[in-house]
Motif scaffolding. Structure first.
Motif, PDB file in Angstrom:
ATOM      1  N   SER A 121       6.165   3.825  21.949  1.00 56.64           N
ATOM      2  CA  SER A 121       5.508   3.255  23.124  1.00 56.64           C
ATOM      3  C   SER A 121       6.445   2.389  23.968  1.00 56.64           C
ATOM      4  CB  SER A 121       4.293   2.423  22.692  1.00 56.64           C
ATOM      5  OG  SER A 121       4.675   1.437  21.751  1.00 56.64           O
ATOM      6  N   THR A 122       7.443   1.775  23.358  1.00 53.27           N
ATOM      7  CA  THR A 122       8.424   0.977  24.096  1.00 53.27           C
ATOM      8  C   THR A 122       9.782   1.176  23.438  1.00 53.27           C
ATOM      9  OG1 THR A 122       8.330  -1.043  22.743  1.00 53.27           O
ATOM     10  CG2 THR A 122       6.638  -0.788  24.445  1.00 53.27           C
ATOM     11  N   GLU A 123      10.822   0.628  24.056  1.00 47.82           N
ATOM     12  CA  GLU A 123      12.147   0.699  23.450  1.00 47.82           C
ATOM     13  C   GLU A 123      12.367  -0.428  22.441  1.00 47.82           C
ATOM     14  OE1 GLU A 123      15.421   0.160  26.106  1.00 47.82           O
ATOM     15  OE2 GLU A 123      14.796  -1.835  26.750  1.00 47.82           O
ATOM     16  N   LYS A 124      11.390  -1.308  22.295  1.00 51.87           N
ATOM     17  CA  LYS A 124      11.568  -2.495  21.463  1.00 51.87           C
ATOM     18  C   LYS A 124      11.498  -2.173  19.971  1.00 51.87           C
ATOM     19  CE  LYS A 124       9.150  -5.296  24.905  1.00 51.87           C
ATOM     20  NZ  LYS A 124       7.949  -6.110  25.162  1.00 51.87           N
ATOM     21  N   SER A 125      12.436  -2.731  19.244  1.00 57.16           N
ATOM     22  CA  SER A 125      12.370  -2.735  17.788  1.00 57.16           C
ATOM     23  C   SER A 125      12.500  -4.175  17.326  1.00 57.16           C
ATOM     24  CB  SER A 125      13.467  -1.858  17.179  1.00 57.16           C
ATOM     25  OG  SER A 125      14.748  -2.319  17.553  1.00 57.16           O
ATOM     26  N   TYR A 126      11.996  -4.459  16.131  1.00 53.97           N
ATOM     27  CA  TYR A 126      12.002  -5.816  15.602  1.00 53.97           C
ATOM     28  C   TYR A 126      12.645  -5.815  14.223  1.00 53.97           C
ATOM     29  CZ  TYR A 126       8.487  -6.552  19.256  1.00 53.97           C
ATOM     30  OH  TYR A 126       7.826  -6.601  20.462  1.00 53.97           O
ATOM     31  N   LEU A 127      13.572  -6.735  14.009  1.00 53.52           N
ATOM     32  CA  LEU A 127      14.207  -6.877  12.700  1.00 53.52           C
ATOM     33  C   LEU A 127      13.337  -7.811  11.875  1.00 53.52           C
ATOM     34  CD1 LEU A 127      16.658  -6.137  10.962  1.00 53.52           C
ATOM     35  CD2 LEU A 127      17.794  -8.174  11.853  1.00 53.52           C
ATOM     36  N   VAL A 128      12.801  -7.295  10.761  1.00 55.36           N
ATOM     37  CA  VAL A 128      11.753  -8.024  10.042  1.00 55.36           C
ATOM     38  C   VAL A 128      11.950  -7.934   8.523  1.00 55.36           C
ATOM     39  CG1 VAL A 128      10.038  -7.630  11.861  1.00 55.36           C
ATOM     40  CG2 VAL A 128      10.251  -5.980   9.980  1.00 55.36           C
ATOM     41  N   ARG A 129      11.153  -8.750   7.843  1.00 55.20           N
ATOM     42  CA  ARG A 129      11.008  -8.666   6.394  1.00 55.20           C
ATOM     43  C   ARG A 129       9.542  -8.937   6.082  1.00 55.20           C
ATOM     44  NH1 ARG A 129      14.602 -12.080   5.070  1.00 55.20           N
ATOM     45  NH2 ARG A 129      16.284 -10.651   4.508  1.00 55.20           N
ATOM     46  N   LEU A 130       9.014  -8.293   5.050  1.00 52.95           N
ATOM     47  CA  LEU A 130       7.623  -8.534   4.676  1.00 52.95           C
ATOM     48  C   LEU A 130       7.425 -10.000   4.322  1.00 52.95           C
ATOM     49  CD1 LEU A 130       6.591  -5.448   2.509  1.00 52.95           C
ATOM     50  CD2 LEU A 130       5.470  -6.244   4.592  1.00 52.95           C
ATOM     51  N   GLN A 131       6.371 -10.582   4.881  1.00 55.69           N
ATOM     52  CA  GLN A 131       6.063 -11.985   4.642  1.00 55.69           C
ATOM     53  C   GLN A 131       5.125 -12.154   3.452  1.00 55.69           C
ATOM     54  OE1 GLN A 131       3.215 -14.068   7.238  1.00 55.69           O
ATOM     55  NE2 GLN A 131       4.912 -15.380   7.892  1.00 55.69           N
ATOM     56  N   ASN A 132       4.388 -11.102   3.149  1.00 56.74           N
ATOM     57  CA  ASN A 132       3.338 -11.221   2.159  1.00 56.74           C
ATOM     58  C   ASN A 132       3.408 -10.096   1.132  1.00 56.74           C
ATOM     59  OD1 ASN A 132       2.631  -9.075   3.847  1.00 56.74           O
ATOM     60  ND2 ASN A 132       0.459  -9.332   3.406  1.00 56.74           N
ATOM     61  N   THR A 133       2.679 -10.259   0.053  1.00 56.71           N
ATOM     62  CA  THR A 133       2.394  -9.118  -0.804  1.00 56.71           C
ATOM     63  C   THR A 133       1.241  -8.365  -0.157  1.00 56.71           C
ATOM     64  OG1 THR A 133       0.805 -10.387  -2.109  1.00 56.71           O
ATOM     65  CG2 THR A 133       3.102 -10.355  -2.886  1.00 56.71           C
ATOM     66  N   PHE A 134       1.140  -7.078  -0.425  1.00 58.51           N
ATOM     67  CA  PHE A 134      -0.008  -6.343   0.104  1.00 58.51           C
ATOM     68  C   PHE A 134      -0.634  -5.515  -1.010  1.00 58.51           C
ATOM     69  CE2 PHE A 134       3.522  -3.426   0.735  1.00 58.51           C
ATOM     70  CZ  PHE A 134       3.005  -2.179   0.466  1.00 58.51           C
ATOM     71  N   ASN A 135      -1.942  -5.374  -0.919  1.00 57.33           N
ATOM     72  CA  ASN A 135      -2.706  -4.645  -1.918  1.00 57.33           C
ATOM     73  C   ASN A 135      -3.390  -3.457  -1.269  1.00 57.33           C
ATOM     74  OD1 ASN A 135      -2.298  -6.698  -4.050  1.00 57.33           O
ATOM     75  ND2 ASN A 135      -3.620  -7.957  -2.750  1.00 57.33           N
ATOM     76  N   LEU A 136      -3.639  -2.442  -2.059  1.00 58.24           N
ATOM     77  CA  LEU A 136      -4.394  -1.279  -1.601  1.00 58.24           C
ATOM     78  C   LEU A 136      -5.666  -1.171  -2.427  1.00 58.24           C
ATOM     79  CD1 LEU A 136      -1.590   1.411  -1.182  1.00 58.24           C
ATOM     80  CD2 LEU A 136      -2.908   0.321   0.621  1.00 58.24           C
ATOM     81  N   GLU A 137      -6.801  -1.410  -1.781  1.00 61.01           N
ATOM     82  CA  GLU A 137      -8.073  -1.278  -2.477  1.00 61.01           C
ATOM     83  C   GLU A 137      -8.489   0.182  -2.461  1.00 61.01           C
ATOM     84  OE1 GLU A 137     -11.351  -3.834  -1.756  1.00 61.01           O
ATOM     85  OE2 GLU A 137     -10.055  -5.460  -1.061  1.00 61.01           O
ATOM     86  N   GLN A 138      -8.552   0.782  -3.647  1.00 58.22           N
ATOM     87  CA  GLN A 138      -8.856   2.202  -3.720  1.00 58.22           C
ATOM     88  C   GLN A 138     -10.344   2.453  -3.576  1.00 58.22           C
ATOM     89  OE1 GLN A 138      -7.439   4.191  -7.234  1.00 58.22           O
ATOM     90  NE2 GLN A 138      -8.189   6.199  -6.581  1.00 58.22           N
ATOM     91  N   MET A 139     -10.680   3.382  -2.680  1.00 60.74           N
ATOM     92  CA  MET A 139     -12.052   3.858  -2.518  1.00 60.74           C
ATOM     93  C   MET A 139     -11.986   5.374  -2.591  1.00 60.74           C
ATOM     94  SD  MET A 139     -13.093   1.292   0.601  1.00 60.74           S
ATOM     95  CE  MET A 139     -11.446   1.460   1.302  1.00 60.74           C
ATOM     96  N   LEU A 140     -12.240   5.912  -3.785  1.00 60.72           N
ATOM     97  CA  LEU A 140     -12.047   7.333  -4.070  1.00 60.72           C
ATOM     98  C   LEU A 140     -10.580   7.692  -3.807  1.00 60.72           C
ATOM     99  CD1 LEU A 140     -15.390   8.752  -2.618  1.00 60.72           C
ATOM    100  CD2 LEU A 140     -14.829   8.191  -4.989  1.00 60.72           C
ATOM    101  N   THR A 141     -10.310   8.531  -2.812  1.00 65.19           N
ATOM    102  CA  THR A 141      -8.919   8.951  -2.580  1.00 65.19           C
ATOM    103  C   THR A 141      -8.243   8.159  -1.468  1.00 65.19           C
ATOM    104  OG1 THR A 141      -9.659  10.665  -1.035  1.00 65.19           O
ATOM    105  CG2 THR A 141      -9.368  11.311  -3.361  1.00 65.19           C
ATOM    106  N   SER A 142      -8.903   7.142  -0.959  1.00 67.08           N
ATOM    107  CA  SER A 142      -8.321   6.383   0.156  1.00 67.08           C
ATOM    108  C   SER A 142      -8.211   4.903  -0.195  1.00 67.08           C
ATOM    109  CB  SER A 142      -9.163   6.561   1.427  1.00 67.08           C
ATOM    110  OG  SER A 142     -10.461   6.033   1.234  1.00 67.08           O
TER     111      SER A 142
END
Length: 276
Positions: A121-142
């Motif tokens: 959508s734009t030419e912009k990129s951002y140099l980043v690092r994950l700030q948090n842990t992330f979890n995936l709550e499973q609901m069947l296959t998603s």
């Protein structure tokens, strides 16, 4: 929507490749880190200015596995790619139009209508690092999760490398970013070559910023003077002591340059555009 991740080794992947659907790409404004002081007997505060702090980028997403037993594998693939102690670049992709499929013949794989797929959508990129842990709550296959990033080094969105070449004794350069560029902080490399008519000195001035780079001796057409960040060389040898020890900066918008002490020179400017 989608997000492109580019590691510093050049490995680039879309989250779509992991079965991930991005629902948003939320970029915060840059926080201001203000500095104030007080003076006894004086009302209010003394404003010592402000600097930009790190900004956050939040990316909510969902992931879909083919089968129930494949979900942990999808989760682990995401962990392996996204969780990195080294910072990396992220870019957002969006659809120009609503997502629609073209009619397909029997046994033909469904395909997107033109201009309804994800695009950068734009030419912009951002140099980043994950700030948090992330979890995936499973609901069947998603499952659903959220990535929260924090910019590292500079908080600005940045373009790819822009290269411009000029010959003569004056030229104009457009910095389309809305941030001024300092060679000690951002990407800026200037090469001076093919100099003719230099007798005792050479000067390159950005008349917009009033910054001048002066070589205190003659420059011949066999010489290549390079300002790469804070490093100045002539034909690959250290050369800072032979200059006025001042560096060229770029303002946002048009920058007007003039050359003195020579009848002509070729100037290569390599930089990135930066955005608040």
């Amino acid at each position: 929507m989608d997000m492109m991740i580019t590691k510093k080794n050049g490995d680039a992947r879309l989250l779509e490749e992991f079965g991930v659907t991005v629902s948003d790409f939320v970029v915060s404004s840059i926080p201001l880190l203000a500095s104030y002081g007080t003076i006894e007997g004086r009302h209010g505060t003394v404003d010592y200015g402000a600097t930009y702090g790190p900004r956050t980028i939040t990316v909510p997403f969902s992931v879909e596995a083919d089968e129930l037993e494949r979900f942990p594998q999808k989760r682990d693939e995401l962990f392996a790619f996204l969780v990195d102690s080294e910072s990396y670049y992220i870019r957002e992709l969006r659809r120009a139009n609503h997502h629609n499929y073209a009619f397909a013949k029997t046994h033909e794989v469904a395909r997107d209508l033109p201009d309804t797929g994800n695009q950068l959508s734009t030419e912009k990129s951002y140099l980043v690092r994950l700030q948090n842990t992330f979890n995936l709550e499973q609901m069947l296959t998603s499952g659903e999760g959220e990535l929260v990033y924090e910019t590292t080094e500079l908080p600005f969105g940045e373009s790819g490398i822009v290269k411009k070449t000029f010959t003569g004794t004056q030229f104009r350069l457009l910095n389309e970013g809305d941030v001024n560029i300092h060679p000690f902080i951002q990407h800026l490399k200037i090469t001076i070559r093919n100099v003719t008519g230099s007798n005792s000195y050479f000067e390159l001035e950005n008349t917009t910023t009033k910054k001048k780079f002066v070589v205190n001796e003659r420059i011949d057409n066999i010489h290549k003077v390079v300002m790469d960040g804070s490093v100045v060389t002539r034909n690959s040898l250290q050369f800072l002591r032979n200059t006025n020890r001042e560096f060229i900066e770029l303002a946002s918008g048009w920058n007007d340059f003039r050359i003195y002490g020579a009848t002509s020179a070729t100037v290569d400017v390599e930089f990135k555009r930066y955005y608040k």
